[in-house]
Design a protein around this motif. Structure first.
Motif, mmCIF file in Angstrom:
data_model
loop_
_atom_site.group_PDB
_atom_site.id
_atom_site.type_symbol
_atom_site.label_atom_id
_atom_site.label_comp_id
_atom_site.label_asym_id
_atom_site.label_seq_id
_atom_site.Cartn_x
_atom_site.Cartn_y
_atom_site.Cartn_z
ATOM 1 N N UNK A 112 41.944 50.389 23.179
ATOM 2 C CA UNK A 112 41.596 51.024 21.912
ATOM 3 C C UNK A 112 42.508 50.552 20.783
ATOM 4 N N UNK A 113 43.730 50.125 21.129
ATOM 5 C CA UNK A 113 44.667 49.645 20.118
ATOM 6 C C UNK A 113 44.428 48.183 19.739
ATOM 7 N N UNK A 114 43.608 47.494 20.507
ATOM 8 C CA UNK A 114 43.413 46.056 20.267
ATOM 9 C C UNK A 114 41.994 45.792 19.782
ATOM 10 N N UNK A 115 41.057 45.533 20.686
ATOM 11 C CA UNK A 115 39.688 45.259 20.248
ATOM 12 C C UNK A 115 39.000 46.510 19.722
ATOM 13 N N UNK A 116 39.427 47.671 20.209
ATOM 14 C CA UNK A 116 38.968 48.927 19.637
ATOM 15 C C UNK A 116 37.647 49.447 20.143
ATOM 16 N N UNK A 117 37.105 48.857 21.197
ATOM 17 C CA UNK A 117 35.846 49.369 21.743
ATOM 18 C C UNK A 117 35.962 50.847 22.087
ATOM 19 N N UNK A 118 37.105 51.253 22.618
ATOM 20 C CA UNK A 118 37.320 52.640 23.032
ATOM 21 C C UNK A 118 38.053 53.481 21.992
ATOM 22 N N UNK A 119 38.280 52.949 20.803
ATOM 23 C CA UNK A 119 38.927 53.738 19.760
ATOM 24 C C UNK A 119 37.984 54.849 19.314
ATOM 25 N N UNK A 120 38.421 56.091 19.474
ATOM 26 C CA UNK A 120 37.535 57.219 19.207
ATOM 27 C C UNK A 120 38.203 58.246 18.298
ATOM 28 N N UNK A 121 37.603 58.474 17.138
ATOM 29 C CA UNK A 121 38.002 59.563 16.263
ATOM 30 C C UNK A 121 37.383 60.858 16.795
ATOM 31 N N UNK A 122 37.846 61.993 16.271
ATOM 32 C CA UNK A 122 37.340 63.284 16.740
ATOM 33 C C UNK A 122 35.842 63.424 16.447
ATOM 34 N N UNK A 123 35.131 64.128 17.328
ATOM 35 C CA UNK A 123 33.667 64.147 17.307
ATOM 36 C C UNK A 123 33.098 64.823 16.063
ATOM 37 N N UNK A 124 32.126 64.129 15.465
ATOM 38 C CA UNK A 124 31.435 64.609 14.277
ATOM 39 C C UNK A 124 30.221 63.724 14.066
ATOM 40 N N UNK A 125 29.188 64.257 13.405
ATOM 41 C CA UNK A 125 27.990 63.458 13.114
ATOM 42 C C UNK A 125 27.550 63.670 11.672
ATOM 43 N N UNK A 126 26.892 62.650 11.146
ATOM 44 C CA UNK A 126 26.335 62.652 9.795
ATOM 45 C C UNK A 126 24.817 62.579 9.896
ATOM 46 N N UNK A 127 24.129 63.409 9.130
ATOM 47 C CA UNK A 127 22.672 63.383 9.069
ATOM 48 C C UNK A 127 22.284 62.964 7.657
ATOM 49 N N UNK A 128 21.441 61.939 7.564
ATOM 50 C CA UNK A 128 21.003 61.419 6.270
ATOM 51 C C UNK A 128 19.486 61.416 6.206
#
Length: 257
Positions: free
Chosen positions: A28-44
């Motif tokens: 997650x610190x390198x390529x970032x595939x697993x870098x995850x911010x806290x869960x949230x969603x946007x509806x547009x």
């Protein structure tokens, strides 16, 4: 057609964890595939957008999308990883000259007010226990078991014959808690581990093996797992039900046929 965007897909601590040098956190610190911010969603949809949950990564999530305002928010429960961004949102409302509209179940609002007593100067907090409508979406909410962490709420949203459910924090749900999930076109469900070995009484969120049993019961057409800890490695291939996708930050889904 409206669009769902995953702003964050991590559990309460996010990924990487500062102290951790496991393979997932290091990746997650390198390529970032697993870098995850806290869960949230946007509806547009059309010219409108709104968000479910506003955790401590909210400002970064908005910056990543180039968004400069948010006028409407739904909150699932008053834990820090779901409301930690509220002071920053209030600041946006203050300097942008509008009042934010925060919808939450009635018992959640006093907890938020005790945590951040100044928010009322810039944000209206509106109970939604009897349902609400946002941008054409008819929305209902109900209490769900959050294990050792008490309770959370899930949301069911319906528009133009399409129904989806957002339930990021729950475990061991009974018939009353699952009745609004049955037959949804999409279920977004929190699953912190693939298989969590800790004693059930100490846990608060489904793992993916347990979630498969839930899906067999409620039968959504599509399911997306979110709220994932550093146990989950997106580079791996897991044994999952056919209709399941693991959420990735920035992933977009159409909300309609």
């Amino acid at each position: 057609m409206d669009t769902l965007t995953f702003l964050g897909t991590g559990d309460a601590m996010g990924v990487p964890r500062m102290y951790c040098e496991c393979a997932v956190c290091m990746e997650a610190r390198t390529s970032g595939t697993n870098n995850r911010l806290r869960s949230s969603v946007l509806i547009e949809g059309g010219n409108e957008h709104w968000v479910i949950d506003c955790g401590p990564d909210w400002r970064r999530q908005m910056e990543l999308l180039g968004l400069r305002e948010m006028r409407t928010l739904l909150v699932t429960h008053p834990h820090f990883d779901h409301i930690g961004g509220l002071p920053e949102w209030a600041d946006v409302c203050r300097w942008s000259g509008y009042r934010g509209q925060l919808y939450a179940p009635a018992e959640v609002i006093p907890v938020i007010q005790r945590q951040y007593p100044w928010l009322g100067g810039h944000i209206d907090m509106i109970p939604c226990d009897d349902g609400l409508t946002l941008n054409g979406w008819d929305i209902i909410t109900w209490r769900v078991n959050h294990g050792k962490n008490g309770y959370s709420y899930a949301y069911r949203l319906s528009k133009n014959g399409y129904t989806w459910v957002y339930c990021p924090d729950s475990i061991s749900l009974g018939p009353e808690e699952t009745k609004h999930m049955h037959g949804a076109d999409l279920l977004v469900l929190g699953t912190s581990f693939y298989h969590e070995e800790a004693e059930l009484s100490t846990r608060s969120v489904y793992d993916m093996k347990e979630a498969a049993e839930l899906l067999e019961l409620v039968k959504p057409k599509q399911a997306v797992y979110t709220h994932m800890s550093h146990d989950v490695d997106l580079r791996k291939s897991y044994s999952l039900p056919q209709q399941v996708t693991l959420a990735v930050t920035g992933m977009k889904l159409p909300l309609g046929g």
